[in-house]
Structure formats: structure tokens, C-alpha cells
Write an enzyme that holds these catalytic residues in place. Sequence first.
Site: not given
Ligand code: 5GP
Length: 132
Positions: A100, A102
Site C-alpha cells: 500500500h 500512504h
Molecule cells: P503500514 O504501517 O503497514 O505502512 O500502514 C498500515 C496502515 O493501515 C496504518 O497506518 C494503519 O492505521 C492502517 N490500518 C490498519 N488496519 C486498518 C483497517 O482496518 N482499516 C483502515 N482503514 N486502516 C487500517
Amino acid sequence: MNNECIFCKIIRGEIPCYKIYEDEKCLAFLDISADCLGHTLVVSKTHTNNFVETGSDILNTLFCTTQKIAKHYITNCGFDGVQIVINNGESSGQSVMHTHFHILPSVKKENKKFENYKKDDLQAVCNLLRLN
Ligand code: 5GP
Ligand code: ZN
């Protein structure tokens, strides 16, 4: 698709999300953390674990969709800029193992457009930013 993956569950509609954009290949929705106004996640509907394991076709689609949403936020919604972040691997902070991007929208200090929005009122933020 991966049965246990939280983003695949969102893509399948098993977990709700505040949807910003969708087409046949990608989905974009608000990050649940609401740590900054309009924090958006862009995912491919095809499950891959992380950035470095993702093939160029999916990456191209993700980049182009991310750019489309970033342009929308700046041109139509009133943000002044965006930061694009990709975490790859647990050590970098990747917590969801579905690739993903951001999008972190930003404003200049003098930009008062969003002063009445609460970053954690995701429904209001979604109404403001939704692209389709
Ligand atoms: P990462 O830390 O893997 O780069 O980003 C994952 C993101 O997914 C985090 O910013 C977290 O807040 C978001 N996230 C985790 N679970 C969920 C969810 O169930 N729904 C949504 N909309 N975001 C989520
Ligand atoms: Zn997944």
C-alpha cells in the site's frame, strides 16, 4: 486474495472502509488511524505482500492511481501538497502485509480551509475528499 489479510477483507467488503476511490484494479480509503487529515491508503485489488515483491504492472497502476488522487486533493480539495510514503518490511514500520501507498495531504500554515474539520471525523473527511 489472501483470506487473513485485513486489506483483502476491505477489498471484499467484509470490513467497512471510508472509500475515496475505486476502479477495477485499485481501491483507496482513509487510514483508520486518522493521524493526519485525509491520510489515505492506496491498495491494489491483487494481494502482494510488499513493495519489493510487487510486479511492475501492479506498481504502475498503484503509482498512477496514487498520482490521480494526489492531483485531486491539490486541484479540487484545497490541499497544498502531499507526502507519499511506502513502508517495506516490518523493520520499516510496515504493519499490514498487503502492498500500500500512504498519501499524507499537507497544507501551508496560512491555509485555513480545513480548520473546521476534525481529522478523526472520517465520514466528513470522506465526504470532502471522495473522488468517485
Ligand atoms: P503500514 O504501517 O503497514 O505502512 O500502514 C498500515 C496502515 O493501515 C496504518 O497506518 C494503519 O492505521 C492502517 N490500518 C490498519 N488496519 C486498518 C483497517 O482496518 N482499516 C483502515 N482503514 N486502516 C487500517
Ligand atoms: Zn491482501
